[in-house]
Scaffold this motif. Structure first.
Motif, mmCIF file in Angstrom:
data_model
loop_
_atom_site.group_PDB
_atom_site.id
_atom_site.type_symbol
_atom_site.label_atom_id
_atom_site.label_comp_id
_atom_site.label_asym_id
_atom_site.label_seq_id
_atom_site.Cartn_x
_atom_site.Cartn_y
_atom_site.Cartn_z
ATOM 1 N N ILE A 1 0.836 -1.201 0.000
ATOM 2 C CA ILE A 1 0.000 0.000 0.000
ATOM 3 C C ILE A 1 0.870 1.249 0.000
ATOM 4 O O ILE A 1 0.657 2.194 -0.768
ATOM 5 C CB ILE A 1 -0.941 0.000 1.219
ATOM 6 N N LEU A 2 1.882 1.252 0.865
ATOM 7 C CA LEU A 2 2.765 2.417 0.952
ATOM 8 C C LEU A 2 3.517 2.658 -0.352
ATOM 9 O O LEU A 2 3.723 3.806 -0.761
ATOM 10 C CB LEU A 2 3.752 2.240 2.104
ATOM 11 N N CYS A 3 3.931 1.596 -1.017
ATOM 12 C CA CYS A 3 4.621 1.758 -2.296
ATOM 13 C C CYS A 3 3.706 2.396 -3.340
ATOM 14 O O CYS A 3 4.125 3.257 -4.115
ATOM 15 C CB CYS A 3 5.125 0.412 -2.792
ATOM 16 N N GLY A 4 2.441 1.974 -3.360
ATOM 17 C CA GLY A 4 1.495 2.576 -4.298
ATOM 18 C C GLY A 4 1.237 4.039 -3.993
ATOM 19 O O GLY A 4 1.219 4.882 -4.899
ATOM 20 N N VAL A 5 1.032 4.361 -2.721
ATOM 21 C CA VAL A 5 0.774 5.751 -2.337
ATOM 22 C C VAL A 5 2.016 6.607 -2.560
ATOM 23 O O VAL A 5 1.923 7.754 -3.015
ATOM 24 C CB VAL A 5 0.308 5.821 -0.872
ATOM 25 N N ASP A 6 3.198 6.060 -2.270
ATOM 26 C CA ASP A 6 4.435 6.801 -2.503
ATOM 27 C C ASP A 6 4.587 7.144 -3.986
ATOM 28 O O ASP A 6 4.991 8.253 -4.344
ATOM 29 C CB ASP A 6 5.630 5.972 -2.022
ATOM 30 N N ALA A 7 4.233 6.203 -4.863
ATOM 31 C CA ALA A 7 4.301 6.473 -6.304
ATOM 32 C C ALA A 7 3.363 7.612 -6.680
ATOM 33 O O ALA A 7 3.724 8.492 -7.478
ATOM 34 C CB ALA A 7 3.958 5.212 -7.092
ATOM 35 N N CYS A 8 2.164 7.616 -6.111
ATOM 36 C CA CYS A 8 1.225 8.708 -6.386
ATOM 37 C C CYS A 8 1.799 10.048 -5.950
ATOM 38 O O CYS A 8 1.829 11.014 -6.715
ATOM 39 C CB CYS A 8 -0.101 8.453 -5.668
ATOM 40 N N HIS A 9 2.256 10.097 -4.713
ATOM 41 C CA HIS A 9 2.684 11.375 -4.152
ATOM 42 C C HIS A 9 3.976 11.881 -4.789
ATOM 43 O O HIS A 9 4.169 13.094 -4.913
ATOM 44 C CB HIS A 9 2.823 11.243 -2.634
ATOM 45 N N ARG A 10 4.860 10.975 -5.203
ATOM 46 C CA ARG A 10 6.061 11.423 -5.905
ATOM 47 C C ARG A 10 5.725 12.028 -7.254
ATOM 48 O O ARG A 10 6.494 12.825 -7.793
ATOM 49 C CB ARG A 10 7.043 10.249 -6.085
ATOM 50 N N ASN A 11 4.575 11.679 -7.806
ATOM 51 C CA ASN A 11 4.120 12.251 -9.067
ATOM 52 C C ASN A 11 3.074 13.345 -8.852
ATOM 53 O O ASN A 11 2.355 13.715 -9.783
ATOM 54 C CB ASN A 11 3.534 11.144 -9.954
ATOM 55 N N SER A 12 3.007 13.845 -7.620
ATOM 56 C CA SER A 12 2.095 14.942 -7.262
ATOM 57 C C SER A 12 0.631 14.577 -7.481
ATOM 58 O O SER A 12 -0.195 15.446 -7.778
ATOM 59 C CB SER A 12 2.445 16.211 -8.051
ATOM 60 N N VAL B 1 -2.777 13.188 -5.800
ATOM 61 C CA VAL B 1 -3.522 12.907 -4.574
ATOM 62 C C VAL B 1 -4.698 12.015 -4.959
ATOM 63 O O VAL B 1 -5.516 12.393 -5.810
ATOM 64 C CB VAL B 1 -4.026 14.197 -3.903
ATOM 65 N N HIS B 2 -4.800 10.845 -4.371
ATOM 66 C CA HIS B 2 -5.840 9.889 -4.750
ATOM 67 C C HIS B 2 -7.218 10.365 -4.321
ATOM 68 O O HIS B 2 -8.179 10.310 -5.073
ATOM 69 C CB HIS B 2 -5.536 8.515 -4.127
ATOM 70 N N ARG B 3 -7.356 10.795 -3.085
ATOM 71 C CA ARG B 3 -8.560 11.382 -2.505
ATOM 72 C C ARG B 3 -9.686 10.396 -2.207
ATOM 73 O O ARG B 3 -10.758 10.814 -1.762
ATOM 74 C CB ARG B 3 -9.109 12.528 -3.383
#
Length: 484
Positions: free
Chosen positions: A136-147, A149-151
Motif C-alpha cells: 500500500i505504501l509503495c502505491g501511495v508513494d508512487a502517487c505522491h512522488r508524481n504529485s 492525490v488519490h482522494r
C-alpha cells in the motif's frame, strides 16, 4: 434423420443504463463482454476477454467526463508503478461514455479483511499485515512522488491479484497537483519492497501525459476516438480544453464514492443532508481546479481527513495519509476505526478517541471554513488509539499514530513509513508468494444494503443520541450546533 437443432437462445438484452458498451463496434470487435461485475450511478464494470490473446480484462464504462479524464490522466502518469492498476487501453467518443480497459483483479483488501474476520483462525498474521502495508505504501508513494492525490483511499479501492500483488485503483477523484506549494516530495526516492517481483506489464508502449494543450484527433474517424496509448499521443481523443474548463468551474463530483467494485468500479449514494446516516458523498458547489481551491467533498466518510470534514479547500497529499491510518488500523483490528454515520458523528468519533482540535495542536484549524459552525464539548479523557487497538503491539499502534495527527504537516509520509522500524524488524514481511488471498470478492453480508455490501450504511455502535442533547443556535452564516 434427427430433427434440426433449435436455434440458440438470443442473449439477454443488456441493461438499459449501459446499452452503449454493447453497441459500440470499436469495443465489441476487440473484446468479448462476459458479464457485468459492478454497477453504480456513474460507472459500470464488465469482465471481458480480449480477442487477440484471450486475456481477461475489466471494461470500466464511466458516465462522467471529468471522472474519466482524471482517471486516464492519473493512470497514464503512474503506468510504470507496480502497485497501481494498469490502464491497458481506452475508448472515447464525443457522444458516448468513456470506456477504460483495465487489468482485471479478482478481489480487494475489504474482502480480505472480511474473510479474515469470518474464517481465518488467528486473523491476518503480523508478517502478512506488514507485506500488505508495504505494498500500500509503495502505491501511495508512487502517487505522491508524481504529485497525485488519490482522494478516495479505502480497503475496497485496494485491489488484489490472484498472486497477491496489491494495486491502488479508482482514480476518478484523483488530482495531479502541479503547483509546487501543494506538494514536496523526495526527488530521488529509493526503490522500496525488494521482495516484490515486477509484474509483467501488459502495456506494451511507454505513455506520456500531455497537459494543457488540445490533442489533435485522429483523421478519418469522425467523432470516434480510441486511446492507443502510444508514446507521442498522451491522452488521445480527450478534449483537454473542455476538461480543464469543467474542472475550473463547479466541481460536480459525479464520481462513485461508495462501494468499490472489481477493477475500480464504484457506486455512490447522494447525501445532501449531513444528518443522514450514509457513507459517501456527491460534491456540492465549490471550486476545484488544478491550480486553485479544491472541493472538500471527496472520498469516503470513514477515511476522510479532519480538514475535509471541516470544509478545507486548501489541502494536499496529507489527506491520503490520514486515510492510510484508518486503513492500517482496520487491518490490525479487522474493524473500521471511525465508522461515522454523518459528518458530525464522524468528527465526534474522532474526538472521543484523539481529543478535541485546538490551535495548539493544529495551528490554523480555527480558520477552516466549517470550524466555527459546529462545536463539541471538551473531551476530558480521550480514549486513545490503544482503546481501539487493544490487542496490538506498541509499534503497530505507533505506526497508526504517525498518520492520525490532526495537523496535516505532522503526518508521516509514505516514504518515511517504509523505513519505519515496525516494517524493517523481525518478524519481517512475508514474501508475496506466501500471502493468503481470497479467490474472489466477498459476497455481501446478510442483511447489508447494496449490491456489494461493503461498508455502506454499516450499523454503528453510536449515533447522535450518544452525544446527549444538541443545542442549535442561529448565526449570521447559518447555524451552529453544539454537543455537550
Amino acid at each position: 434423420m434427427d430433427p434440426p437443432s433449435p436455434p440458440s437462445s438470443p442473449p439477454p438484452p443488456p441493461p438499459e443504463k449501459s446499452w452503449s458498451i454493447y453497441t459500440r463496434r470499436e469495443i465489441t470487435s476487440k473484446y468479448e463482454i462476459l458479464d457485468r461485475v459492478g454497477s453504480g450511478a456513474y460507472s459500470d464494470v464488465y469482465r471481458a476477454r480480449r480477442l487477440s490473446d484471450s486475456l481477461i480484462v475489466a471494461l470500466k464504462e464511466v458516465h462522467d467526463y471529468q471522472s474519466a479524464f482524471r482517471e486516464i490522466e492519473a493512470l497514464q502518469t503512474l503506468q510504470n508503478s507496480p502497485n497501481v492498476i494498469a490502464l491497458l487501453d481506452y475508448f472515447w467518443r464525443e457522444d458516448e461514455d468513456a470506456v477504460l480497459v483495465l487489468e482485471f483483479l479478482p478481489t480487494d483488501l475489504a474482502s480480505l479483511i472480511n474473510d479474515a474476520k469470518r474464517a481465518w483462525d488467528g486473523g491476518i498474521t503480523v508478517r502478512e499485515i506488514k507485506r500488505w502495508i508495504v505494498q500500500i505504501l509503495c502505491g501511495v508513494d508512487a502517487c505522491h512522488r508524481n504529485s497525485i492525490v488519490h482522494r478516495d483511499l479505502k480497503p475496497s479501492n485496494l485491489l488484489i491479484s490472484a498472486d497477491g500483488v496489491l494495486k491502488l485503483a479508482d482514480f476518478g477523484q484523483a488530482r495531479i497537483l502541479l503547483e509546487s506549494g501543494f506538494v514536496g516530495f523526495d526527488e530521488n526516492p529509493r526503490l522500496h519492497e525488494p521482495n516484490v517481483p515486477n509484474p509483467t506489464s501488459v502495456v506494451q508502449q511507454p505513455l506520456e501525459v500531455v497537459r494543457e494543450t488540445e490533442i489533435p484527433r485522429q483523421d478519418g474517424s469522425g467523432n470516434e476516438e480510441h486511446g492507443s496509448l502510444g508514446k507521442e499521443e498522451g491522452i488521445e481523443g480527450l478534449d483537454m480544453h473542455k476538461a480543464n474548463d469543467s474542472m475550473s468551474e463547479i466541481d460536480k463530483e459525479t464520481h462513485d464514492g461508495d462501494t468499490s467494485c472489481l477493477a475500480t468500479c464504484t457506486t455512490s449514494d447522494v447525501d445532501d443532508d449531513p444528518f443522514k446516516g450514509s457513507y459517501s458523498y456527491e460534491a456540492e458547489e465549490g471550486a476545484d481546479d488544478r491550480y486553485g481551491a479544491l472541493t472538500s467533498i471527496v472520498g469516503t466518510r470513514w477515511f476522510r481527513a479532519p480538514e475535509l470534514l471541516f470544509g478545507s479547500t486548501k489541502y494536499g497529499p496529507e489527506i491520503d495519509l490520514w486515510s492510510l491510518g484508518c486503513i492500517f488500523a482496520e487491518l490490525f483490528s479487522l474493524e473500521p476505526l471511525f465508522p461515522g454515520t454523518s459528518d458530525i458523528d464522524q468528527l465526534g468519533r474522532i474526538f472521543c478517541v484523539l481529543g478535541n482540535v485546538t490551535e495548539e495542536i493544529w495551528p490554523g484549524c480555527s480558520e477552516l471554513p466549517d470550524y466555527k459552525t459546529i462545536s463539541f464539548g471538551k473531551v476530558e479523557k480521550p480514549l486513545g488509539l490503544e482503546s481501539r487497538l487493544p490487542n496490538q503491539s506498541p509499534d503497530e499502534i505507533n505506526l497508526v499514530k504517525k498518520l492520525l495527527f490532526f495537523d496535516p504537516a505532522s503526518r508521516a509520509t509514505a516514504m518515511e513509513l517504509l523505513h519505519d522500524k515496525y516494517l524493517n524488524e523481525e518478524p519481517l514481511p512475508v514474501p508475496i508468494s506466501e500471502l493468503r488471498v481470497p479467490s474472489s470478492r466477498t459476497a455481501q453480508d446478510e442483511g447489508s444494503p447494496g449490491e456489494w455490501g461493503d461498508y455502506r450504511d454499516m450499523a454503528s455502535d453510536s449515533d447522535f443520541e450518544d452525544f446527549g442533547s444538541v443545542n442549535v443556535t442561529t448565526t449570521n452564516t447559518g447555524f451552529s450546533i453544539r454537543f455537550p
